[in-house]
Design an enzyme around this catalytic site. Structure first.
Site, PDB file in Angstrom:
ATOM      1  NE  ARG A   1      24.150  -3.578 -15.597  1.00  0.00           N
ATOM      2  CZ  ARG A   1      22.339  -4.355 -15.923  1.00  0.00           C
ATOM      3  NH1 ARG A   1      22.802  -4.770 -17.745  1.00  0.00           N
ATOM      4  NH2 ARG A   1      21.661  -4.279 -15.583  1.00  0.00           N
TER       5      ARG A   1
ATOM      6  CB  ILE B   1      19.056  -2.427 -18.203  1.00  0.00           C
ATOM      7  CG1 ILE B   1      20.430  -2.627 -18.865  1.00  0.00           C
ATOM      8  CG2 ILE B   1      18.834  -1.678 -16.905  1.00  0.00           C
ATOM      9  CD1 ILE B   1      21.236  -1.312 -19.029  1.00  0.00           C
ATOM     10  CB  SER B   2      18.299  -8.118 -18.906  1.00  0.00           C
ATOM     11  OG  SER B   2      17.360  -8.087 -19.266  1.00  0.00           O
ATOM     12  CD  GLN B   3      19.958 -10.989 -11.848  1.00  0.00           C
ATOM     13  OE1 GLN B   3      19.188 -10.669 -11.854  1.00  0.00           O
ATOM     14  NE2 GLN B   3      20.012 -10.788 -10.255  1.00  0.00           N
TER      15      GLN B   3
END
Ligand code: SAH
Length: 226
Positions: A42, A68-70
């Site tokens: 990530r 960027i999503s959790q």
């Protein structure tokens, strides 16, 4: 950052902690989802100044007002798609490409659409650098879907929409599943939709806050500022 074995495998401890605290700690059970999230780097999907925060329990900026999503949301949306490995998946809103990589690890092919050209180009380069061979990219308004590649066994919408574009429901295969954030500008319900013949069923799986889906069958560009 140069993509060396070392740079890819960095932050292993933080990845493990992310899995324990943010995923299994909150009810994600699918072992294949957890295995993939413990492997995909990530930290390479955010800018270098944010790398040390990449495994935190929040979304992060990726430029152009996008995020960027959790990690938990990525885990949850992936889990409910119940991918077995043979699926053709459509993703709307490539963004950083992190969710795209997770889907590519768990499905057969991922068709991903991003509307912002600079983001699309940068992400394509990264995912190719990471040697993903089963991702097909398109820069366009994803609310139209990708008709000539349909039907899709699974569809993931990665931006908030007032309702699910009917084009996407049409492009979902029989027994297909679609996950999306549906609601207003400030917050949305995360929903999973199932298609069985003519029957569409829908279930809420959580609350979330995504950036808006901008396009012909979602919000218009101007409404972004209202
Ligand atoms: N899952 C991604 C989320 C990125 S944010 C990640 O974790 O990185 C949502 C993305 O959807 C943004 O990059 C935005 O530009 C894109 N987007 C918004 N509307 C779109 C549309 N109509 N078609 C394709 N992409 C869209």
């Amino acid at each position: 950052m140069e993509l060396t074995e070392q740079s890819i495998q960095a932050y292993a401890g933080q990845r493990r902690k992310m899995i324990e605290e943010q995923l299994s700690g909150r009810g994600i059970k699918d072992l294949s989802v957890m295995e993939v999230l413990s492997r995909v780097p990530r930290h390479l999907f955010v800018g270098s100044s944010l790398r040390h925060r990449a495994y935190g329990d929040y979304p992060l900026p990726i430029g152009e007002n996008q995020t960027i999503s959790q990690p938990y949301i990525v885990g949850l949306m992936t889990e409910v798609l119940q991918l077995k490995g043979s699926e053709r998946v459509l993703e709307i809103g490539t963004g950083s490409g992190y969710q795209t990589a997770i889907l590519a690890e768990l499905a057969s092919q991922v068709f991903t659409i991003e509307r912002i050209k600079t983001i699309a180009q940068k992400t394509k380069k990264l995912l190719e650098g990471l040697r993903y061979k089963n991702i097909i990219f398109k820069t366009f308004d994803g609310t139209y879907g990708w008709r000539d590649q349909s039907p899709f066994d699974a569809i993931l919408i990665s931006a908030a929409t007032p309702s699910i574009p009917t084009s996407l429901i049409e492009q979902l295969a029989d027994n297909g599943r679609l996950v999306a954030p549906i609601g207003g500008r400030e917050s949305q319900d995360l929903i999973i939709l199932n298609k069985k013949g003519d029957q569409i069923t829908q279930q809420k799986i959580g609350d979330c806050k995504f950036v808006p889906l901008i396009g012909k069958f979602a919000w218009s560009e101007d409404e972004r500022f209202h």
